[in-house]
Structures are given as C-alpha cells and as structure tokens.
Design an enzyme around this catalytic site. Sequence first.
Site, PDB file in Angstrom:
ATOM      1  N   LYS A  16      14.831   3.066   2.437  1.00  0.00           N
ATOM      2  CA  LYS A  16      16.075   3.009   3.008  1.00  0.00           C
ATOM      3  C   LYS A  16      15.838   1.548   4.079  1.00  0.00           C
ATOM      4  O   LYS A  16      17.087   0.987   4.011  1.00  0.00           O
ATOM      5  CB  LYS A  16      16.572   4.105   3.884  1.00  0.00           C
ATOM      6  CG  LYS A  16      15.838   4.457   5.106  1.00  0.00           C
ATOM      7  CD  LYS A  16      16.573   5.440   5.727  1.00  0.00           C
ATOM      8  CE  LYS A  16      15.768   6.080   6.857  1.00  0.00           C
ATOM      9  NZ  LYS A  16      15.116   5.324   7.714  1.00  0.00           N
ATOM     10  N   ARG A  91      20.658  11.210  12.659  1.00  0.00           N
ATOM     11  CA  ARG A  91      19.921  11.915  11.882  1.00  0.00           C
ATOM     12  C   ARG A  91      19.966  13.660  12.074  1.00  0.00           C
ATOM     13  O   ARG A  91      19.070  14.323  11.472  1.00  0.00           O
ATOM     14  CB  ARG A  91      18.381  11.509  12.486  1.00  0.00           C
ATOM     15  CG  ARG A  91      17.668  10.616  11.587  1.00  0.00           C
ATOM     16  CD  ARG A  91      16.146  10.406  12.296  1.00  0.00           C
ATOM     17  NE  ARG A  91      15.251   9.998  11.354  1.00  0.00           N
ATOM     18  CZ  ARG A  91      14.979   8.912  11.287  1.00  0.00           C
ATOM     19  NH1 ARG A  91      15.624   7.470  11.283  1.00  0.00           N
ATOM     20  NH2 ARG A  91      13.723   8.383  11.005  1.00  0.00           N
ATOM     21  N   ARG A 132       1.880   2.772   1.867  1.00  0.00           N
ATOM     22  CA  ARG A 132       2.323   1.822   2.538  1.00  0.00           C
ATOM     23  C   ARG A 132       1.666   1.105   3.578  1.00  0.00           C
ATOM     24  O   ARG A 132       0.734   1.636   4.141  1.00  0.00           O
ATOM     25  CB  ARG A 132       3.582   2.647   3.451  1.00  0.00           C
ATOM     26  CG  ARG A 132       4.443   1.742   4.219  1.00  0.00           C
ATOM     27  CD  ARG A 132       5.854   2.300   4.348  1.00  0.00           C
ATOM     28  NE  ARG A 132       5.794   3.163   5.490  1.00  0.00           N
ATOM     29  CZ  ARG A 132       7.199   3.419   5.763  1.00  0.00           C
ATOM     30  NH1 ARG A 132       8.386   3.101   5.141  1.00  0.00           N
ATOM     31  NH2 ARG A 132       7.420   4.462   6.479  1.00  0.00           N
ATOM     32  N   ARG A 164       0.796   2.707   9.285  1.00  0.00           N
ATOM     33  CA  ARG A 164       1.374   2.972  10.637  1.00  0.00           C
ATOM     34  C   ARG A 164       0.953   4.533  10.970  1.00  0.00           C
ATOM     35  O   ARG A 164       0.518   5.320  10.265  1.00  0.00           O
ATOM     36  CB  ARG A 164       2.809   3.146  10.182  1.00  0.00           C
ATOM     37  CG  ARG A 164       3.720   1.928  11.079  1.00  0.00           C
ATOM     38  CD  ARG A 164       5.105   1.894  10.221  1.00  0.00           C
ATOM     39  NE  ARG A 164       5.663   3.201  10.406  1.00  0.00           N
ATOM     40  CZ  ARG A 164       6.985   3.199   9.852  1.00  0.00           C
ATOM     41  NH1 ARG A 164       7.732   2.455   9.398  1.00  0.00           N
ATOM     42  NH2 ARG A 164       7.793   4.537  10.116  1.00  0.00           N
ATOM     43  N   ARG A 175       7.227  14.743   9.377  1.00  0.00           N
ATOM     44  CA  ARG A 175       8.382  13.977   9.137  1.00  0.00           C
ATOM     45  C   ARG A 175       9.465  14.257   8.154  1.00  0.00           C
ATOM     46  O   ARG A 175      10.614  14.414   7.996  1.00  0.00           O
ATOM     47  CB  ARG A 175       7.973  12.447   8.843  1.00  0.00           C
ATOM     48  CG  ARG A 175       7.670  11.832  10.318  1.00  0.00           C
ATOM     49  CD  ARG A 175       7.043  10.547   9.996  1.00  0.00           C
ATOM     50  NE  ARG A 175       8.042   9.531   9.742  1.00  0.00           N
ATOM     51  CZ  ARG A 175       7.696   8.312   9.142  1.00  0.00           C
ATOM     52  NH1 ARG A 175       6.712   8.009   8.527  1.00  0.00           N
ATOM     53  NH2 ARG A 175       8.733   7.512   8.633  1.00  0.00           N
TER      54      ARG A 175
HETATM   55  P1  AMP Z   1      12.262   5.636  10.513  1.00  0.00           P
HETATM   56  O1  AMP Z   1      11.627   4.149  10.536  1.00  0.00           O
HETATM   57  O2  AMP Z   1      13.623   5.471  10.396  1.00  0.00           O
HETATM   58  O3  AMP Z   1      11.303   6.481   9.752  1.00  0.00           O
HETATM   59  O4  AMP Z   1      11.847   6.204  12.142  1.00  0.00           O
HETATM   60  C1  AMP Z   1      10.575   6.054  12.812  1.00  0.00           C
HETATM   61  C2  AMP Z   1      10.819   7.107  14.328  1.00  0.00           C
HETATM   62  O5  AMP Z   1      11.621   6.491  14.925  1.00  0.00           O
HETATM   63  C3  AMP Z   1      11.017   8.407  13.762  1.00  0.00           C
HETATM   64  O6  AMP Z   1       9.994   9.336  13.206  1.00  0.00           O
HETATM   65  C4  AMP Z   1      11.636   8.975  15.082  1.00  0.00           C
HETATM   66  O7  AMP Z   1      10.579   9.181  15.853  1.00  0.00           O
HETATM   67  C5  AMP Z   1      12.445   7.550  15.708  1.00  0.00           C
HETATM   68  N1  AMP Z   1      13.713   7.617  15.132  1.00  0.00           N
HETATM   69  C6  AMP Z   1      14.259   6.749  14.559  1.00  0.00           C
HETATM   70  N2  AMP Z   1      15.935   6.934  14.407  1.00  0.00           N
HETATM   71  C7  AMP Z   1      15.826   7.842  15.144  1.00  0.00           C
HETATM   72  C8  AMP Z   1      17.157   8.657  15.620  1.00  0.00           C
HETATM   73  N3  AMP Z   1      18.340   8.460  14.819  1.00  0.00           N
HETATM   74  N4  AMP Z   1      16.829   9.758  16.319  1.00  0.00           N
HETATM   75  C9  AMP Z   1      15.651  10.139  16.989  1.00  0.00           C
HETATM   76  N5  AMP Z   1      14.453   9.367  16.548  1.00  0.00           N
HETATM   77  C10 AMP Z   1      14.723   8.406  15.650  1.00  0.00           C
END
Ligand code: AMP
Length: 222
Positions: A16, A91, A132, A164, A175
């Site tokens: 995404k 989220r 990744r 990561r 996750r």
């Molecule tokens: P992502 O790259 O979108 O998978 O986000 C990586 C991490 O950032 C997530 O596992 C959360 O710890 C934090 N994060 C990103 N977006 C949010 C959100 N809307 N609310 C809370 N934590 C977030």
Amino acid sequence: MAKTILIFFGPPGSGKGTQADLLGQRSGWQQLSTGAFFRQEIKRGSRLGKLTDKYLKSGGLVPDVIIKKIIEKYLNQQRKSKVIILDGYPRNRQQQNDLVKILKKIFKSISRIYAIEISLSGSEAKKRLSSRRSCRCGAVFNQITNPPKKSAKCDLCGGKLFTRNDDKPRVVAARLKLYRSEIKPVIDYWRRAGRLIKINGEQTIKKIHQDIRERLKKLKLI
Ligand code: AMP
C-alpha cells in the site's frame, strides 16, 4: 476548492505504501504515509521518534492521541491541496471517528473521500515481508517481487539494505493479527458508505497501479 481524500488500506506487505507513493508522484498529489513518517522521526532521533520507537519495534499501534495531532496538523497544512492521499491512517475505529471530525472541522467542502483497499492473503503477506529489504534513504525492495539491481545494495543511493525490525517473523505475525482485528470496522464503514475500492494486491506493482488508476478514472478523479 473541492477536496478529494484517498485513504489507502492493506495488510503489512500488501504494498500500500508503494502504491500510495506511485500514485502521489505520478499525479502530483500530496501524500502522508504515517508509518514512513514515524520511521523518519525515529531516524532523526526527535522527541516524537524516541516516544514512538517502542511501538514500531513491537508491531503495536502508536497511541491514537499522538497520531491524531499529527494528522490534524498535516491536514491543516494541506488546506489548499486538491487531492490528499493518506497511507496508514485511520487504522482503528477511534482513528476513523477522529478523522471524520478533523475533516469536518478543516474542510468545509469535502466532496469526495474514497478508501482503497489492497487485499492480500495472510500467507502471501508473511512471504513478502520476510523478503522485504529497506534502505535508510526510504527506498524499499523485495527480493522476490522488486529485487535491487545489485544484491543487498540500494538502487537509489547505494546504501546497505536491511530487514526492518518489524518485518521480523514474530513481529509480522503480531502486525497481521492487529491489522485484521482493528481495521475491520474501518473497512466496513467505507464499504457501507459505498466508498470502498477493492484492489487485488496479489499482482505485480505495475498491474496494481494500473488497476487503481482505472478505478479512479471511472470516478473521474484522474
Ligand atoms: P506501516 O509502515 O504503515 O506498516 O506502519 C509501521 C508502524 O507505524 C505500525 O506498525 C505502527 O507502529 C505505526 N503506525 C503507522 N500508522 C499508524 C496509525 N495510524 N496509528 C498508530 N500507529 C501507526
């Protein structure tokens, strides 16, 4: 001016972020990726980065109050943008409610909000995340679907690629579980509102991008 907000959803590994980036770059639209934003803050060693590091490491969500302030500030700065892409927010149900309130407060004339869901099975997500590889410059590769030209080196800056912390198997499982339980009411909300655009994420990056563009064309957004 009429505003359009495009919200990207998808389990970790669905691409995404890549798709939100591509669409933003090719269309010249403003984009906020909350995950990338936090990673940047952590890298900079800012106060916010220090505060949120533990949530990203464990695969948990950063508290809603923190992210709410970030989103409100960002959308305020983007008052004049015609189209805004949100990648990774909202989220959960609370963030969904917060977003609706923030949008009402800031943009009195929002005409269009669409949610784009990039779907992916759990097994495919796990496979993709384990392959990744990321770079400190922000570039992301995948050993299977989008390999770097030179093994373990970034195509853009030549930096050394790494896995990561939150792409490690135990964190990935957490996750995915969290995504499924928290995001469901949010996606249901947009489906009920007739604003959900579902895209098959088990295709090439190029084909997914094309599918998104076609759907947006039909809605006369591009
Ligand atoms: P992502 O790259 O979108 O998978 O986000 C990586 C991490 O950032 C997530 O596992 C959360 O710890 C934090 N994060 C990103 N977006 C949010 C959100 N809307 N609310 C809370 N934590 C977030």
